[in-house]
Design a protein around this motif. Structure first.
Motif, PDB file in Angstrom:
ATOM      1  N   THR A   1      11.708   1.850  -4.159  1.00 58.83           N
ATOM      2  CA  THR A   1      10.560   2.740  -4.349  1.00 58.83           C
ATOM      3  C   THR A   1       9.781   2.970  -3.056  1.00 58.83           C
ATOM      4  OG1 THR A   1       9.181   0.872  -5.004  1.00 58.83           O
ATOM      5  CG2 THR A   1      10.256   2.112  -6.768  1.00 58.83           C
ATOM      6  N   GLY A   2      10.125   2.273  -1.995  1.00 61.56           N
ATOM      7  CA  GLY A   2       9.419   2.433  -0.716  1.00 61.56           C
ATOM      8  C   GLY A   2      10.142   3.385   0.211  1.00 61.56           C
ATOM      9  N   LEU A   3      10.425   4.590  -0.276  1.00 63.88           N
ATOM     10  CA  LEU A   3      11.129   5.565   0.562  1.00 63.88           C
ATOM     11  C   LEU A   3      10.379   5.770   1.869  1.00 63.88           C
ATOM     12  CD1 LEU A   3      12.054   8.339  -2.019  1.00 63.88           C
ATOM     13  CD2 LEU A   3      13.418   6.407  -1.261  1.00 63.88           C
ATOM     14  N   GLY A   4      11.108   5.758   2.961  1.00 66.00           N
ATOM     15  CA  GLY A   4      10.493   5.982   4.261  1.00 66.00           C
ATOM     16  C   GLY A   4      10.003   4.709   4.939  1.00 66.00           C
ATOM     17  N   HIS A   5      10.200   3.564   4.289  1.00 60.04           N
ATOM     18  CA  HIS A   5       9.790   2.285   4.859  1.00 60.04           C
ATOM     19  C   HIS A   5      11.019   1.411   5.070  1.00 60.04           C
ATOM     20  CE1 HIS A   5       5.467   2.897   4.164  1.00 60.04           C
ATOM     21  NE2 HIS A   5       5.846   3.551   3.084  1.00 60.04           N
ATOM     22  N   PHE A   6      10.876   0.380   5.909  1.00 58.90           N
ATOM     23  CA  PHE A   6      11.983  -0.549   6.119  1.00 58.90           C
ATOM     24  C   PHE A   6      12.117  -1.526   4.961  1.00 58.90           C
ATOM     25  CE2 PHE A   6      11.402   0.884  10.523  1.00 58.90           C
ATOM     26  CZ  PHE A   6      12.715   1.205  10.822  1.00 58.90           C
ATOM     27  N   SER A   7      11.107  -1.625   4.128  1.00 57.37           N
ATOM     28  CA  SER A   7      11.122  -2.481   2.943  1.00 57.37           C
ATOM     29  C   SER A   7      11.016  -1.589   1.718  1.00 57.37           C
ATOM     30  CB  SER A   7       9.925  -3.433   2.999  1.00 57.37           C
ATOM     31  OG  SER A   7       9.609  -3.915   1.725  1.00 57.37           O
ATOM     32  N   CYS A   8      11.700  -1.956   0.647  1.00 58.79           N
ATOM     33  CA  CYS A   8      11.641  -1.132  -0.562  1.00 58.79           C
ATOM     34  C   CYS A   8      10.320  -1.268  -1.309  1.00 58.79           C
ATOM     35  CB  CYS A   8      12.824  -1.442  -1.473  1.00 58.79           C
ATOM     36  SG  CYS A   8      14.331  -0.635  -0.895  1.00 58.79           S
ATOM     37  N   THR A   9       9.472  -2.209  -0.902  1.00 52.09           N
ATOM     38  CA  THR A   9       8.146  -2.285  -1.502  1.00 52.09           C
ATOM     39  C   THR A   9       7.215  -1.273  -0.851  1.00 52.09           C
ATOM     40  OG1 THR A   9       7.499  -4.045   0.010  1.00 52.09           O
ATOM     41  CG2 THR A   9       8.273  -4.702  -2.163  1.00 52.09           C
ATOM     42  N   GLY A  10       7.589  -0.779   0.321  1.00 53.90           N
ATOM     43  CA  GLY A  10       6.747   0.176   1.038  1.00 53.90           C
ATOM     44  C   GLY A  10       5.582  -0.513   1.709  1.00 53.90           C
ATOM     45  N   GLY A  11       4.705   0.264   2.289  1.00 51.58           N
ATOM     46  CA  GLY A  11       3.518  -0.270   2.929  1.00 51.58           C
ATOM     47  C   GLY A  11       3.773  -0.881   4.285  1.00 51.58           C
ATOM     48  N   SER A  12       5.020  -0.916   4.732  1.00 49.32           N
ATOM     49  CA  SER A  12       5.333  -1.533   6.019  1.00 49.32           C
ATOM     50  C   SER A  12       5.301  -0.486   7.126  1.00 49.32           C
ATOM     51  CB  SER A  12       6.711  -2.191   5.953  1.00 49.32           C
ATOM     52  OG  SER A  12       7.701  -1.223   5.648  1.00 49.32           O
ATOM     53  N   MET A  13       4.880  -0.920   8.273  1.00 49.82           N
ATOM     54  CA  MET A  13       4.879  -0.045   9.445  1.00 49.82           C
ATOM     55  C   MET A  13       5.668  -0.734  10.530  1.00 49.82           C
ATOM     56  SD  MET A  13       3.513   2.616   8.665  1.00 49.82           S
ATOM     57  CE  MET A  13       2.181   3.643   8.186  1.00 49.82           C
TER      58      MET A  13
ATOM     59  N   SER B   1       0.836  -1.193   0.000  1.00 56.24           N
ATOM     60  CA  SER B   1       0.000   0.000   0.000  1.00 56.24           C
ATOM     61  C   SER B   1       0.870   1.242   0.000  1.00 56.24           C
ATOM     62  CB  SER B   1      -0.930  -0.019   1.215  1.00 56.24           C
ATOM     63  OG  SER B   1      -0.164  -0.095   2.397  1.00 56.24           O
ATOM     64  N   ALA B   2       2.024   1.142  -0.609  1.00 55.83           N
ATOM     65  CA  ALA B   2       2.920   2.292  -0.661  1.00 55.83           C
ATOM     66  C   ALA B   2       2.398   3.308  -1.672  1.00 55.83           C
ATOM     67  CB  ALA B   2       4.322   1.828  -1.088  1.00 55.83           C
ATOM     68  N   PHE B   3       2.877   4.511  -1.530  1.00 64.22           N
ATOM     69  CA  PHE B   3       2.529   5.565  -2.459  1.00 64.22           C
ATOM     70  C   PHE B   3       3.815   6.011  -3.144  1.00 64.22           C
ATOM     71  CE2 PHE B   3      -0.835   5.655   0.662  1.00 64.22           C
ATOM     72  CZ  PHE B   3      -1.956   5.665  -0.152  1.00 64.22           C
TER      73      PHE B   3
ATOM     74  N   ALA C   1      10.514  11.406   9.655  1.00 63.01           N
ATOM     75  CA  ALA C   1      10.897  12.812   9.457  1.00 63.01           C
ATOM     76  C   ALA C   1      10.084  13.439   8.330  1.00 63.01           C
ATOM     77  CB  ALA C   1      12.396  12.910   9.163  1.00 63.01           C
ATOM     78  N   LEU C   2       9.832  12.677   7.265  1.00 60.39           N
ATOM     79  CA  LEU C   2       9.053  13.193   6.145  1.00 60.39           C
ATOM     80  C   LEU C   2       7.611  13.456   6.564  1.00 60.39           C
ATOM     81  CD1 LEU C   2       9.472  13.893   3.160  1.00 60.39           C
ATOM     82  CD2 LEU C   2       8.767  11.573   2.589  1.00 60.39           C
ATOM     83  N   VAL C   3       7.032  12.562   7.365  1.00 56.40           N
ATOM     84  CA  VAL C   3       5.666  12.755   7.869  1.00 56.40           C
ATOM     85  C   VAL C   3       5.611  13.983   8.772  1.00 56.40           C
ATOM     86  CG1 VAL C   3       3.894  11.789   9.390  1.00 56.40           C
ATOM     87  CG2 VAL C   3       4.950  10.345   7.660  1.00 56.40           C
ATOM     88  N   GLU C   4       6.585  14.095   9.689  1.00 57.59           N
ATOM     89  CA  GLU C   4       6.616  15.245  10.600  1.00 57.59           C
ATOM     90  C   GLU C   4       6.728  16.562   9.837  1.00 57.59           C
ATOM     91  OE1 GLU C   4       9.755  14.579  13.425  1.00 57.59           O
ATOM     92  OE2 GLU C   4       8.797  12.747  14.173  1.00 57.59           O
TER      93      GLU C   4
END
Length: 116
Positions: free
Chosen positions: A73-85, A34-36, A93-96
């Motif tokens: 492509t999953g910048l900001g996630h621990f996995s490059c697929t994204g969607g991970s929390m 569910s990455a963007f 930092a990007l969210v803040e």
């Protein structure tokens, strides 16, 4: 100008059914994560981030886009697929910062790799 009644699409029209079937098939496709990926567009060179060794979800880079061999492509996630929390420190930092790229965000070493 309206089409004559005989030309207007109806539920009995083969074209209407073809469009409905295509839409149903597209809706049924499995989507991974569910990455963007569009968030990468908010970060300079966000589509050129090299996938770290050992991280899952790397995608092949495109030389014509000046990308590295393996792209994350999953910048900001621990996995490059994204969607991970939870998010990684850069993602937090990007969210803040409301997903806005600023000089402070650029100069911060939020991921602790010694680079900014």
């Amino acid at each position: 100008q309206r089409a004559p009644p005989s030309m207007a699409p109806t539920l009995r029209s083969p074209r209407t059914w073809a469009v409905a079937i295509r839409a149903s098939l597209l809706a049924a496709l499995p989507w991974d994560g569910s990455a963007f990926p569009s968030y990468a567009l908010h970060v300079p060179n966000g589509r050129r981030v090299r996938c770290p060794d050992g991280v899952l979800g790397c995608t092949p880079g495109e030389a014509f886009l000046c990308q590295p061999e393996s792209v994350c492509t999953g910048l900001g996630h621990f996995s490059c697929t994204g969607g991970s929390m939870p998010l990684n420190p850069f993602g937090e930092a990007l969210v803040e910062n409301n997903f806005i790229w600023t000089r402070d965000l650029c100069e911060a070493d939020s991921d602790g790799d010694g680079l900014t």
